[in-house]
Design an enzyme around this catalytic site. Structure first.
Site, mmCIF file in Angstrom:
data_model
loop_
_atom_site.group_PDB
_atom_site.id
_atom_site.type_symbol
_atom_site.label_atom_id
_atom_site.label_comp_id
_atom_site.label_asym_id
_atom_site.label_seq_id
_atom_site.Cartn_x
_atom_site.Cartn_y
_atom_site.Cartn_z
ATOM 1 N N GLY A 218 -2.032 -3.732 -4.226
ATOM 2 C CA GLY A 218 -2.484 -3.369 -5.559
ATOM 3 C C GLY A 218 -3.646 -2.393 -5.497
ATOM 4 N N ILE A 219 -4.420 -2.350 -6.568
ATOM 5 C CA ILE A 219 -5.558 -1.439 -6.618
ATOM 6 C C ILE A 219 -6.832 -2.250 -6.760
ATOM 7 C CG2 ILE A 219 -4.277 0.505 -7.553
ATOM 8 C CD1 ILE A 219 -5.289 -0.238 -10.321
ATOM 9 N N GLY A 220 -7.964 -1.644 -6.388
ATOM 10 C CA GLY A 220 -9.244 -2.330 -6.512
ATOM 11 C C GLY A 220 -9.987 -2.374 -5.195
ATOM 12 N N GLY A 221 -11.119 -3.062 -5.210
ATOM 13 C CA GLY A 221 -11.991 -3.114 -4.048
ATOM 14 C C GLY A 221 -11.363 -3.779 -2.847
ATOM 15 N N GLU A 243 4.868 -0.579 -6.409
ATOM 16 C CA GLU A 243 5.028 -0.144 -7.797
ATOM 17 C C GLU A 243 4.007 0.936 -8.132
ATOM 18 O OE1 GLU A 243 4.460 -3.437 -10.392
ATOM 19 O OE2 GLU A 243 2.373 -3.732 -9.865
ATOM 20 N N ILE A 318 -7.059 -13.556 -11.025
ATOM 21 C CA ILE A 318 -8.325 -13.880 -11.677
ATOM 22 C C ILE A 318 -8.769 -15.305 -11.380
ATOM 23 C CG2 ILE A 318 -9.460 -14.179 -13.923
ATOM 24 C CD1 ILE A 318 -7.658 -11.919 -14.975
ATOM 25 N N GLY A 341 3.778 -6.248 -12.161
ATOM 26 C CA GLY A 341 4.793 -6.568 -11.175
ATOM 27 C C GLY A 341 4.449 -7.736 -10.273
#
Length: 445
Positions: A218-221, A243, A318, A341
């Site tokens: 995924g995206i992020g730190g 994705e 989360i 996704g």
């Protein structure tokens, strides 16, 4: 009439093009980098003359003018399939609404008529010598959306890269109503620097990776931190099937870690469905024969993922509870992002013979008053929307470790989940587990 004459005939200003929109229409902006900035501005300028126009989009990367210019929603109502930070702000303020969906089913919502489209407006690359416009950074469900539309308006951007696709990657000038030359910069979302907790979480996942795997991150730190670890490691011949392509993958390509040589399908090709990141990433993708875009109905389909065999999916979440339920899109009733996704990849990775899925999060969060709270709850009771059910909970990760939950009974799950909770909250979680009768008396403390 040749294609250039047809182009000139259909070339109009944004203000002229948006006159296609009528009261009560559904307008679709597609997703992320396909956002039609000039057309959005022109449509917003009609706020005094339109009524009940509904707009769909996803992962906005720039302020949306139909929202900004009409905050009381007298003319426009904005909806998001998945929320970026901008969309989240709008939802928080009651200026936009989320549309629940699974990404692999996104195209089917259009095809089945559940998501009608009166006017579609998308940003594309400039027309080629054959009269085709590349969809560039957004494949997703774009073709299905356009095929459902009564009218199509293209906004041309000189910055949109031409990206080759497995399918559904272009449209011909003969199929559109209008063309607008927007001359706007594409939205960018370069990855932020990972924090210390991100690095610790990434270090927990790294030992599970090995040569030849195909990865989805995924995206992020945390993904950026993991990408950094991989780039500096001895791992080799990795594959990409994701994705959303972000700058984390660019680092891996630049480090020579991704070759796609060991993939069991789409061998030699990295595959993605949508992309957002830095300008450098967009330039890397332009006319890059090593990478293909594909519809989300293919990329996120568990049957596709099953065939990748050595497939590893890594995403963020989360919160979770002691039963293994995972929340990734809300905090209580406050909307944060979307299902996207995540469940697609959890399902598909499990189906792959040697596949694994990881869902990662910090063990705690700190509120505005500086009070620390556990991200592992005894149970969800505040309206949290469960993204991944306990029956599909994969490898769960915090900075304190990894818990593999599949196949384990409630008391074992509780013990493993508590073992990756922040130490300050473990005793209280044990007490709650006992109350809920999911703590075996002989469990270690």
């Amino acid at each position: 009439m040749n294609i250039y004459e047809e182009y000139q005939k259909k070339l109009v200003t944004a203000e002229e093009a948006v006159k296609l929109v009528k009261d009560g229409d559904w307008v679709d902006y597609s997703q992320t980098c396909s956002f039609p900035e000039a057309l959005d501005e022109a449509l917003a300028a009609r706020k005094e003359e339109l009524h009940d126009v509904k707009i769909r989009s996803a992962i906005s990367m720039k302020p949306v003018q139909v929202v900004e210019q009409d905050p009381e929603q007298k003319a426009f109502t904005f909806h998001a399939w998945h929320c970026s930070a901008i969309d989240r702000k709008y939802v928080d303020q009651g200026k936009a609404y989320y549309i629940p969906m699974l990404f692999r089913n996104n195209a089917a919502y259009y095809k089945k008529g559940y998501a009608p489209v009166n006017v579609a407006m998308i940003t594309v690359a400039p027309m080629d010598k054959h009269g085709y416009f590349s969809y560039g950074l957004t494949n997703c469900a774009q073709q299905a959306m356009l095929e459902s539309a009564d009218h199509i308006i293209l906004e041309v951007s000189e910055e949109m890269p031409v990206i080759y696709g497995m399918e559904a990657d272009h449209i011909h000038i003969s199929e559109v109503d209008y063309v607008v030359e927007g001359h706007r910069h594409l939205g960018t979302a370069p990855g932020g620097a990972p924090g210390e907790i991100d690095k610790k979480i990434a270090a927990q996942i790294f030992p599970y990776l090995y040569d030849g795997i195909t990865i989805q991150i995924g995206i992020g730190g945390m993904p950026n931190a993991l990408g950094g670890l991989i780039a500096e490691s001895d791992l080799k011949d990795l594959g990409m099937h994701t994705e959303l392509m972000s700058d984390g993958y660019l680092k891996l390509y630049q480090a020579g870690k991704i070759t796609n040589k060991k993939k069991t399908i789409n061998r030699g090709k990295g595959v993605f469905s949508i992309c957002n990141g830095s300008k450098e990433l967009y330039e890397f993708l332009d006319h890059n024969m090593d990478i293909l875009s594909a519809p989300m109905s293919y990329v996120n389909n568990p049957e596709t993922l099953r065939q990748l065999d050595h497939f590893v999916s890594i995403n963020g979440c989360i919160a979770m509870d002691l039963y293994g339920q995972v929340v990734s899109e809300t905090a209580g009733t406050r909307h944060i992002s979307g299902t996207g996704g995540q469940l697609d990849f959890v399902t598909g990775a499990f189906a792959a013979e040697h596949g694994h899925a990881f869902l990662a999060m910090p063990s705690v969060h700190v509120d505005k008053q500086g009070v620390k709270h556990s991200n592992i709850y005894p149970k969800f009771t505040q309206g949290d929307v469960v993204t991944t059910p306990r029956t599909q909970a994969p490898f769960m990760v915090t900075e304190y470790g990894v818990a593999q939950l599949s196949g384990h009974p409630t008391w074992e799950r509780a013990e493993m989940i508590i073992s990756i909770a922040h130490p300050d909250f473990r005793d209280d979680l044990i007490k709650e587990a006992e109350k809920q009768k999911i703590w075996r008396k002989s469990n270690k403390r």
